[in-house]
Write a protein that holds these residues in place. Structure first.
Motif, PDB file in Angstrom:
ATOM      1  N   SER A 157      -1.253  -5.129   3.002  1.00 37.40           N
ATOM      2  CA  SER A 157      -0.369  -3.995   3.105  1.00 37.40           C
ATOM      3  C   SER A 157       0.455  -4.430   1.647  1.00 37.40           C
ATOM      4  O   SER A 157       0.913  -3.280   1.397  1.00 37.40           O
ATOM      5  CB  SER A 157       0.422  -4.120   4.385  1.00 37.40           C
ATOM      6  OG  SER A 157      -0.699  -4.289   4.964  1.00 37.40           O
ATOM      7  N   TRP A 180      -1.927  -3.224  -1.194  1.00 38.53           N
ATOM      8  CA  TRP A 180      -1.340  -1.572  -1.386  1.00 38.53           C
ATOM      9  C   TRP A 180      -0.277  -1.058  -1.440  1.00 38.53           C
ATOM     10  O   TRP A 180      -0.290  -0.087  -2.083  1.00 38.53           O
ATOM     11  CB  TRP A 180      -2.346  -1.009   0.358  1.00 38.53           C
ATOM     12  CG  TRP A 180      -2.085   0.077   0.634  1.00 38.53           C
ATOM     13  CD1 TRP A 180      -3.509   0.953  -0.001  1.00 38.53           C
ATOM     14  CD2 TRP A 180      -1.668   1.409   0.806  1.00 38.53           C
ATOM     15  NE1 TRP A 180      -3.398   2.134   0.164  1.00 38.53           N
ATOM     16  CE2 TRP A 180      -2.989   2.395   0.887  1.00 38.53           C
ATOM     17  CE3 TRP A 180      -0.294   1.165   1.644  1.00 38.53           C
ATOM     18  CZ2 TRP A 180      -2.190   3.488   1.308  1.00 38.53           C
ATOM     19  CZ3 TRP A 180      -0.078   2.441   1.641  1.00 38.53           C
ATOM     20  CH2 TRP A 180      -0.902   3.462   1.899  1.00 38.53           C
ATOM     21  N   TRP A 205      -0.046   9.650   4.020  1.00 37.00           N
ATOM     22  CA  TRP A 205      -0.048   8.304   3.016  1.00 37.00           C
ATOM     23  C   TRP A 205      -0.557   7.026   4.789  1.00 37.00           C
ATOM     24  O   TRP A 205      -1.230   6.493   4.823  1.00 37.00           O
ATOM     25  CB  TRP A 205       1.102   7.678   3.020  1.00 37.00           C
ATOM     26  CG  TRP A 205       2.403   7.610   3.728  1.00 37.00           C
ATOM     27  CD1 TRP A 205       3.280   8.856   4.053  1.00 37.00           C
ATOM     28  CD2 TRP A 205       2.060   6.149   4.737  1.00 37.00           C
ATOM     29  NE1 TRP A 205       4.150   8.017   5.294  1.00 37.00           N
ATOM     30  CE2 TRP A 205       3.920   6.987   4.914  1.00 37.00           C
ATOM     31  CE3 TRP A 205       1.768   5.138   4.658  1.00 37.00           C
ATOM     32  CZ2 TRP A 205       4.570   6.058   6.176  1.00 37.00           C
ATOM     33  CZ3 TRP A 205       2.746   4.069   5.568  1.00 37.00           C
ATOM     34  CH2 TRP A 205       3.645   5.199   6.311  1.00 37.00           C
ATOM     35  N   TYR A 206      -0.139   7.652   5.640  1.00 38.73           N
ATOM     36  CA  TYR A 206      -0.635   6.692   7.005  1.00 38.73           C
ATOM     37  C   TYR A 206      -1.986   7.142   7.527  1.00 38.73           C
ATOM     38  O   TYR A 206      -2.935   5.997   7.624  1.00 38.73           O
ATOM     39  CB  TYR A 206       0.281   7.186   7.944  1.00 38.73           C
ATOM     40  CG  TYR A 206       0.863   8.535   8.361  1.00 38.73           C
ATOM     41  CD1 TYR A 206       1.602   9.087   8.623  1.00 38.73           C
ATOM     42  CD2 TYR A 206      -0.519   9.035   9.081  1.00 38.73           C
ATOM     43  CE1 TYR A 206       1.867  10.264   8.689  1.00 38.73           C
ATOM     44  CE2 TYR A 206      -0.055  10.200   9.729  1.00 38.73           C
ATOM     45  CZ  TYR A 206       0.963  11.009   9.463  1.00 38.73           C
ATOM     46  OH  TYR A 206       0.659  12.570   9.780  1.00 38.73           O
ATOM     47  N   TYR A 237      -3.550   4.269   4.954  1.00 36.68           N
ATOM     48  CA  TYR A 237      -3.294   3.159   5.252  1.00 36.68           C
ATOM     49  C   TYR A 237      -3.930   2.401   6.268  1.00 36.68           C
ATOM     50  O   TYR A 237      -4.680   1.714   5.836  1.00 36.68           O
ATOM     51  CB  TYR A 237      -2.216   3.079   5.783  1.00 36.68           C
ATOM     52  CG  TYR A 237      -1.668   1.442   5.961  1.00 36.68           C
ATOM     53  CD1 TYR A 237      -1.252   0.692   4.883  1.00 36.68           C
ATOM     54  CD2 TYR A 237      -1.137   1.530   7.125  1.00 36.68           C
ATOM     55  CE1 TYR A 237      -1.060  -0.815   5.191  1.00 36.68           C
ATOM     56  CE2 TYR A 237      -0.796   0.142   7.310  1.00 36.68           C
ATOM     57  CZ  TYR A 237      -0.854  -0.795   6.936  1.00 36.68           C
ATOM     58  OH  TYR A 237       0.005  -2.391   6.677  1.00 36.68           O
TER      59      TYR A 237
END
Lengths: 304, 313
Positions: free
Chosen positions: A21, A24, A59-60, A63
């Protein structure tokens, strides 16, 4: 013991996810994109690219997809090496890095333990001073100086060994020596100080008092305790070894993980970066766990 | 046989530092290291203007002549005769390597020292807080350190530099200070915590607490100064390891940026032409190795001097 291993294995998963994460996040917070170059791209094409790689989603969602990919162990398709799955790149590059890394560490262990133990047995002798001075040089000599210097003499002056590239076993010699230099030196110093401490301890005196042969005292009793620092060094050493391989692979132009990692970063090849980071993190964490378990076998005082 | 030592009539009290200095002075290797470090630091700081005054060369001065061959070996003038003008030769563009190595020394030493300071600040604050507060907080904070130990942080540093670097040479330096400092404080935190735990139950801390001194003040005014011995030792050993990390990154092209140079980036330039112009790698590489060698010896000597119990053999 089993509970300890299980617990540590379970912690590994969130830790890898955190590392991935952070990586990223860094990639996404950085300005620019993998497709932005010198020339501006027409908006229509940019829109197509963003759709193709799912960059148009919030974005989520992106992700979440990255995390789900990582959990499934499938990192998608490289952006730079068109159509090449990241997993296939990992599979091809891993043997190169692993061969060099494992051989280098074994060589470092062999030379380091032998010279460190001998130095401890003959403390303050010339042998001791010479090997410790050599170890200090080994720690201070960056491998990007050691490697090219070896190439200069062995490959370009005396034509004994190939200077670069991946081929037969002869291609392995120089990279392995270059990579192992620092670890040899560290291990020799650790082995020496560990052995010095153990050789003065009471249980060694007891073993000698019982009339055991010196060889027996040394191999059965002293080495086991004296090499504990070397064992605990092996965990972090792997992480450092990876940094070293990046440089060594660059010097010798080897198609290993380190070289791919650097290129992936320069190309902003997100799936490949995430894949290599996740893979390496897992390897390092598992290896650290193995070192901790081995510690318990060697040192009966350790409890989990 | 040692000569009999004259007994002094009155006993002069010696402090920890005086004692340590006396022991350090007896350690020939450590003193050698100290002298070399001082010489190289001085040369890096005052060398470039001197070279500029003597020969007119600076780290980025490119002589504008028409000859195709610009790489001259050490002590060689353009016409092939012996000359003092380039003691380390010139690089592929004709720049004086000595001037560049000294600039590299400035940058490499600066990165080493400043990143170590960053790691000191983080490590001392973290370790002292954990050690002083103790209990659950200590446990959680030290677990975090354990977890961070197991992470291959250099990969994250590489990602950070590749994606955020390259804006400006100066910005890149600050990024390096922060990144390298942020990844090398873990051992420092452990050392400081251990020291603080062994100190915090002593009378002078009790006295401070009884007179109502705040926790922050106790940590930074009373505890931290007493941990300085091991902290200095470890900091001296952190400098060469940070310099090595910086040189790796610069060697990979992710660290210091042109027109600035560090020993790592100079070595990277030198490697390209090693077959023809080996001095372009040897000069920066060996200078760096000698510096790291001296710093390591100095650190080892300081450890022996400040902490006789930890003495290895």
């Amino acid at each position: 013991m089993l509970r300890f291993i299980l617990r540590r294995l379970l912690i590994t998963i969130p830790m890898v996810l955190v590392v991935v994460s952070v990586t990223w996040g860094l990639i996404r917070l950085a300005p620019g994109n993998f497709y932005t170059g010198e020339k501006p791209i027409p908006p229509a094409i940019e829109k197509n690219i963003r759709e193709r790689y799912g960059l148009d989603k919030p974005w989520y969602v992106q992700y979440g997809r990255m995390i789900s990919n990582t959990l499934h162990g499938d990192f998608g398709i490289s952006l730079k090496y068109q159509g090449e799955p990241v997993n296939r790149i990992l599979k091809n590059a891993l043997p190169v890095s692993a061969t060099i890394g494992v051989l280098a560490y074994l060589l470092a262990l062999a030379v380091g333990i032998v010279s460190g133990t001998l130095a401890a047995l003959r403390q303050n002798s010339n042998l001791d001073y010479t090997s410790m001075a050599a170890a200090m040089i080994g720690i201070s000599l960056p491998n990007f100086v050691l490697g090219p210097t070896l190439v200069l003499f062995l490959s370009l002056t005396w034509y004994v060994l190939p200077p670069a590239l991946w081929g037969g076993p002869r291609h392995l010699i120089l990279p392995v020596i270059t990579l192992s230099g620092v670890y040899m030196a560290y291990i020799a110093r650790l082995a020496r100080s560990g052995m010095l401490e153990v050789l003065r301890s009471n249980y060694i005196r007891t073993a000698r008092a019982k009339g055991l042969a010196e060889r027996h005292v040394l191999i059965r009793h002293a080495l086991r305790g004296g090499l504990l620092p070397v064992v605990s060094f092996s965990g972090p050493a792997l992480a450092f070894l990876l940094t070293g391989t990046v440089v060594v692979e660059k010097i010798f132009a080897l198609p290993g993980l380190g070289n791919y990692f650097i290129n992936a970063n320069l190309n902003r090849d997100e799936p490949l970066i995430i894949g290599i980071v996740a893979f390496i993190s897992i390897v390092v964490l598992i290896f650290n766990l193995m070192v901790d378990i081995a510690y318990g076998f060697i040192d009966p005082r350790v409890r989990y | 046989m040692t000569a009999p030592v004259a007994v002094e009539p009155e006993v002069v009290g010696t402090s920890l530092w005086k004692d340590a200095w006396r022991r350090l002075r007896r350690n020939r290797l450590a003193m050698f290291g100290l002298v070399v470090v001082i010489v190289i630091t001085l040369a890096s700081v005052i060398g470039p203007p001197i070279i500029h005054g003597l020969t007119g060369f600076t780290y980025d001065y490119i002589p504008s002549d028409s000859s195709l061959i610009k790489s001259f070996p050490p002590f060689t003038a353009p016409d092939g005769s012996f000359s003092w003008i380039h003691p380390m030769g010139t690089d592929i563009a004709g720049r004086d390597i000595l001037a560049r190595v000294l600039l590299g020394g400035r940058i490499s030493l600066m990165v080493g020292v400043i990143s170590t300071l960053v790691s000191l600040i983080i490590g001392i604050t973290f370790g002292a807080t954990a050690g002083y507060l103790g209990g659950k907080i200590d446990e959680v904070m030290m677990r975090i350190v354990d977890v961070l130990y197991a992470i291959p942080y250099m990969m994250i540093v590489i990602v950070l530099l590749a994606f955020f670097g390259g804006q400006s040479p100066l910005g890149q330096l600050f990024l390096l200070f922060a990144a390298l400092g942020a990844v090398s404080w873990l051992t420092m935190a452990r050392i400081v915590r251990g020291q603080v735990i062994s100190l915090k139950n002593q009378e002078f801390i009790l006295a401070a607490r009884a007179t109502g001194v705040s926790a922050t003040k106790i940590i930074f005014r009373h505890l931290v100064p007493n941990t300085l011995g091991p902290v200095i030792v470890y900091a001296t050993l952190t400098i060469p390891s940070v310099m090595l990390l910086e040189s790796f990154l610069s060697f990979l092209g992710l660290g210091v940026q042109a027109p600035l140079a560090s020993w790592g980036s100079l070595s990277a330039d030198g490697v390209l032409n090693i077959a023809l112009f080996p001095w372009q790698l040897i000069c920066p590489g060996v200078t760096m190795a000698i510096t790291l060698f001296s710093l390591n010896f100095l650190g080892d000597g300081l450890r022996d001097a400040l902490d006789p119990q930890m003495r290895k053999g």
